[in-house]
Design a protein around this motif. Sequence first.
Motif, PDB file in Angstrom:
ATOM      1  N   VAL A  57      47.946   1.676  -4.556  1.00 53.89           N
ATOM      2  CA  VAL A  57      47.573   2.833  -3.733  1.00 53.89           C
ATOM      3  C   VAL A  57      47.015   2.310  -2.415  1.00 53.89           C
ATOM      4  O   VAL A  57      45.971   1.648  -2.400  1.00 53.89           O
ATOM      5  N   ASP A  58      47.720   2.551  -1.322  1.00 55.18           N
ATOM      6  CA  ASP A  58      47.218   2.126  -0.013  1.00 55.18           C
ATOM      7  C   ASP A  58      46.027   2.991   0.389  1.00 55.18           C
ATOM      8  O   ASP A  58      45.966   4.175   0.061  1.00 55.18           O
ATOM      9  N   LYS A  59      45.125   2.380   1.170  1.00 55.59           N
ATOM     10  CA  LYS A  59      43.994   3.155   1.688  1.00 55.59           C
ATOM     11  C   LYS A  59      44.477   4.106   2.784  1.00 55.59           C
ATOM     12  O   LYS A  59      45.366   3.760   3.577  1.00 55.59           O
ATOM     13  N   PRO A  60      43.905   5.301   2.856  1.00 62.24           N
ATOM     14  CA  PRO A  60      44.258   6.200   3.967  1.00 62.24           C
ATOM     15  C   PRO A  60      43.993   5.512   5.306  1.00 62.24           C
ATOM     16  O   PRO A  60      42.978   4.829   5.474  1.00 62.24           O
ATOM     17  N   HIS A  61      44.913   5.679   6.226  1.00 62.98           N
ATOM     18  CA  HIS A  61      44.837   5.009   7.529  1.00 62.98           C
ATOM     19  C   HIS A  61      45.660   5.822   8.526  1.00 62.98           C
ATOM     20  O   HIS A  61      46.293   6.813   8.155  1.00 62.98           O
ATOM     21  N   ARG A  62      45.656   5.386   9.779  1.00 62.33           N
ATOM     22  CA  ARG A  62      46.488   6.069  10.777  1.00 62.33           C
ATOM     23  C   ARG A  62      46.818   5.138  11.927  1.00 62.33           C
ATOM     24  O   ARG A  62      46.130   4.142  12.163  1.00 62.33           O
ATOM     25  N   HIS A  63      47.904   5.473  12.616  1.00 63.80           N
ATOM     26  CA  HIS A  63      48.369   4.702  13.775  1.00 63.80           C
ATOM     27  C   HIS A  63      49.175   5.643  14.654  1.00 63.80           C
ATOM     28  O   HIS A  63      49.763   6.614  14.154  1.00 63.80           O
ATOM     29  N   THR A  64      49.196   5.351  15.947  1.00 64.72           N
ATOM     30  CA  THR A  64      49.929   6.263  16.839  1.00 64.72           C
ATOM     31  C   THR A  64      51.441   6.115  16.687  1.00 64.72           C
ATOM     32  O   THR A  64      52.195   7.000  17.100  1.00 64.72           O
ATOM     33  N   SER A  65      51.891   5.005  16.098  1.00 67.67           N
ATOM     34  CA  SER A  65      53.330   4.869  15.834  1.00 67.67           C
ATOM     35  C   SER A  65      53.724   5.829  14.716  1.00 67.67           C
ATOM     36  O   SER A  65      52.976   6.040  13.768  1.00 67.67           O
ATOM     37  N   ALA A  66      54.919   6.413  14.847  1.00 70.00           N
ATOM     38  CA  ALA A  66      55.447   7.323  13.820  1.00 70.00           C
ATOM     39  C   ALA A  66      56.296   6.514  12.848  1.00 70.00           C
ATOM     40  O   ALA A  66      56.901   5.505  13.236  1.00 70.00           O
TER      41      ALA A  66
END
Length: 365
Positions: free
Chosen positions: A266-275
Motif C-alpha cells: 500500500v503506497d502512502k498517499p502523496h501528490r505531484h503536479t505531473s498527471a
Amino acid sequence: MNNGITLVDLSGAPAREQAFWPTVVLRKAAIETEIERLASLGSPADGRRVASVNHPMNTGPVPAYAPGIDVQIIVLKPGERSEPVLRNSSRVDMCIRGSGVVRTDSKVFEVEKFDVWNTPSMQPQVVENNGDDLFVRLSYSNAPLLERLEVHYVNDKPQVIESSGVVDDTVKGQRRARDASKPIPIGSDGAQLLGYEWLVDIDPVDSRALHWPWKEVAPHLETVYGMDLGYTGRHLYVLYNPATERRIGTSPSFFATIAKLPPGKVDKPHRHTSAAINYIMWGHGKSVVNGEKIEWSEGDLHFSAPGWSIHNHASREQGFIALTIQDHPLHIANESLLWQETLKSPILKLGTDYGVQTNLGSLGE
Ligand SMILES: [Fe+2]
C-alpha cells in the motif's frame, strides 16, 4: 477601440481554484470492443485505424485522457502498415497485442506484446504488422498540449527535407556563429546578455527512437517485486532515454515506468503536479484518488492521478504490473514539478530542491 482586447481587473482577486479531472478507468472490455470495431472498418483512406481515449472532462481541442496527454489505440491488421507522419509532438508506445516491425531513420526493430518504444518529434516512423494476429498498441503523446498552444505541426505527406531531430555529425566540431558572440556579464550573480546566435543555435542532444523489449525488461522487474514491503519508494524501473538528460524521461515530455508491486503493498498517499495514466499489464489492485475509491485489473487503462490530487495505489493478494505514463519531464523543464512524497513531507520543487530520499540504502541492514 481595443480591437476586441479587454483588460481584466484582477486586483485583489484570489488564485483560480484548479478543476481536477476525476479519476476514471477505461475497462479492458471496452478497449477490446473498440479494437474489434477498428479492425472491422474498411481500410481508412489514410490507412490509420485509431481511436483516442477521451476523458469526460476534456474540453478539447483534441481528445485527451489527461489534460496534456492523449492515449490512442492504434490497430493494424495483418499485412497493414502505417505511413510516416512528421509531428512535433513526441510519443511513447506500448504494444498490447500481436507483433510488428518499427522502421525509423536510424534502425529497424521488431516489437511484441508489452514492448515499449519512443518516437522523437519530427522523426518519421513506419509500423508494420508482420504477424497473423491484430497488432495493437497504446500510443501516448503530448499532442493535447501543443494543440492547446495552436502549434501542433503535423505533416502526413513528408517530402521536403525537414529536421530529422538527429544530430548531424558533419556540423559537429565546426565553429559556430555563436562563438563570435561573447556573453556579457550583468552584475555579479550570473545574469548575462547573449546575442541572437544563442537563441537559434541550441546545443543539440542525440534524440532517437529507443526500444525496451519486454523480454529484456521483465526479468529485472523480479528485483523490485521481491523488495521488502517496508521499502518507502516505488517498486518500479524508469524506461530511461538519455536524450532527456536530468529530466529522467522516456520522451521529452513523459516518463514511462513499469512497476511490479508485491502482494499487499500500500503506497502512502502523496501528490505531484505531473498527471499519471496507468495501464494494468497483470494483476489487480485499488486506488484512492481525491478521496474516490476505484478498483482496476489486468487490461484496464486508469487515469490514476490528476496533477496535484492526493492519491495512493495498493496491490492485493497477487500484486500487479503496470505501465505508468506521467508528464514529469515536461514539468521539470518548466520548473513546475511540485512533489509531496507523503502528506507530512514538505512540498518539494524537484529539479532545484534536494529531492526525496527513500530508505533504499538502509534496507536489509
Ligand atoms: Fe503518484
